[in-house]
Design a protein around this motif. Structure first.
Motif, PDB file in Angstrom:
ATOM      1  N   GLY A 146       0.816  -1.204   0.000  1.00 48.98           N
ATOM      2  CA  GLY A 146       0.000   0.000   0.000  1.00 48.98           C
ATOM      3  C   GLY A 146       0.852   1.257   0.000  1.00 48.98           C
ATOM      4  O   GLY A 146       2.050   1.230  -0.294  1.00 48.98           O
ATOM      5  N   GLU A 161       4.930   1.414  -1.350  1.00 50.24           N
ATOM      6  CA  GLU A 161       5.356   0.040  -1.083  1.00 50.24           C
ATOM      7  C   GLU A 161       6.835  -0.132  -1.422  1.00 50.24           C
ATOM      8  O   GLU A 161       7.284   0.245  -2.494  1.00 50.24           O
ATOM      9  CB  GLU A 161       4.503  -0.913  -1.930  1.00 50.24           C
ATOM     10  N   ASN A 177      -3.907   6.561   5.596  1.00 49.80           N
ATOM     11  CA  ASN A 177      -4.004   5.776   4.370  1.00 49.80           C
ATOM     12  C   ASN A 177      -5.092   6.373   3.498  1.00 49.80           C
ATOM     13  O   ASN A 177      -6.272   6.258   3.811  1.00 49.80           O
ATOM     14  CB  ASN A 177      -4.320   4.307   4.690  1.00 49.80           C
ATOM     15  N   CYS A 183      -2.892  -0.627   4.052  1.00 53.86           N
ATOM     16  CA  CYS A 183      -1.468  -0.295   4.050  1.00 53.86           C
ATOM     17  C   CYS A 183      -0.829  -1.009   5.233  1.00 53.86           C
ATOM     18  O   CYS A 183      -1.344  -0.948   6.354  1.00 53.86           O
ATOM     19  CB  CYS A 183      -1.287   1.218   4.178  1.00 53.86           C
TER      20      CYS A 183
END
Length: 194
Positions: A146, A161, A177, A183
């Motif tokens: 995420g 990521e 997020n 995430c």
């Protein structure tokens, strides 16, 4: 039916409370003031000499900012040979915030207060809230999946990521997020804070 708390259980509860108090950098007197209990009683609980009532246990845990369940779950079932250094996956302690939108797992044992590793899972829309900071140390992390939105001293950073980050613990931090997927972040704090 409730199970009575005996010898080893009293000792384990006392040890966990003492470790938590030391991790938080609190004197017995401060915990006594916050919990409304006497220093003498807290000392006896920490030494495993007495078991507090459920009401007193809740007051102590509230003062130490910890869920009561941490006194009874996890590493007690682990081997005494590795409990000081290893947290086996089934024995990780966790806390959830924002009605479960943020899950925080503690990956390091309480016996290592100079460093702490955490695993965060933030659901879409999850937010840590108002910016906060710590008095000393540093923080770093790695986004496993995420995208993490990170705000440091008012500066917004987009951590994707595979990206990692680090900053002094005194920085005002907030994270959230904005993505459509969860995430997952490994977060390291020194010294330990939770």
């Amino acid at each position: 039916m409730t199970k009575a708390i005996h010898g080893d259980d009293k000792r384990r509860i006392g040890e966990r409370l003492r470790l938590r108090r030391k991790l938080r950098g609190m004197a017995l007197k401060h915990v006594a003031e916050k919990s409304g209990l006497s220093v003498g009683m807290l000392s006896q609980v920490e030494r495993g000499l007495i078991t507090p009532s459920i009401k007193s246990m809740r007051s102590i845990c509230d003062a130490l900012e910890m869920p009561v369940i941490w006194l009874f779950e996890g590493p007690a079932e682990q081997s005494d040979d590795d409990i000081e250094f290893v947290v086996r996956r089934p024995f990780r302690r966790d806390i959830s915030y924002e009605n479960g939108a943020i899950l925080k797992e503690i990956l390091t044992p309480d016996t290592q207060p100079k460093i702490q590793m955490l695993r965060f899972v933030l659901e879409p829309g999850a937010d840590s809230g108002e910016p906060y900071s710590n008095a000393e140390g540093g923080k770093c992390g790695l986004v496993l999946r995420g995208t993490l939105e990170l705000e440091l001293n008012g500066r917004r950073l987009n951590i994707r990521e595979g990206d990692s980050f680090a900053f002094p613990a005194q920085a005002l931090v907030r994270f959230w997020n904005e993505g459509q997927q969860p995430c997952e972040v490994i977060w390291v704090v020194a010294p330990a804070t939770v």
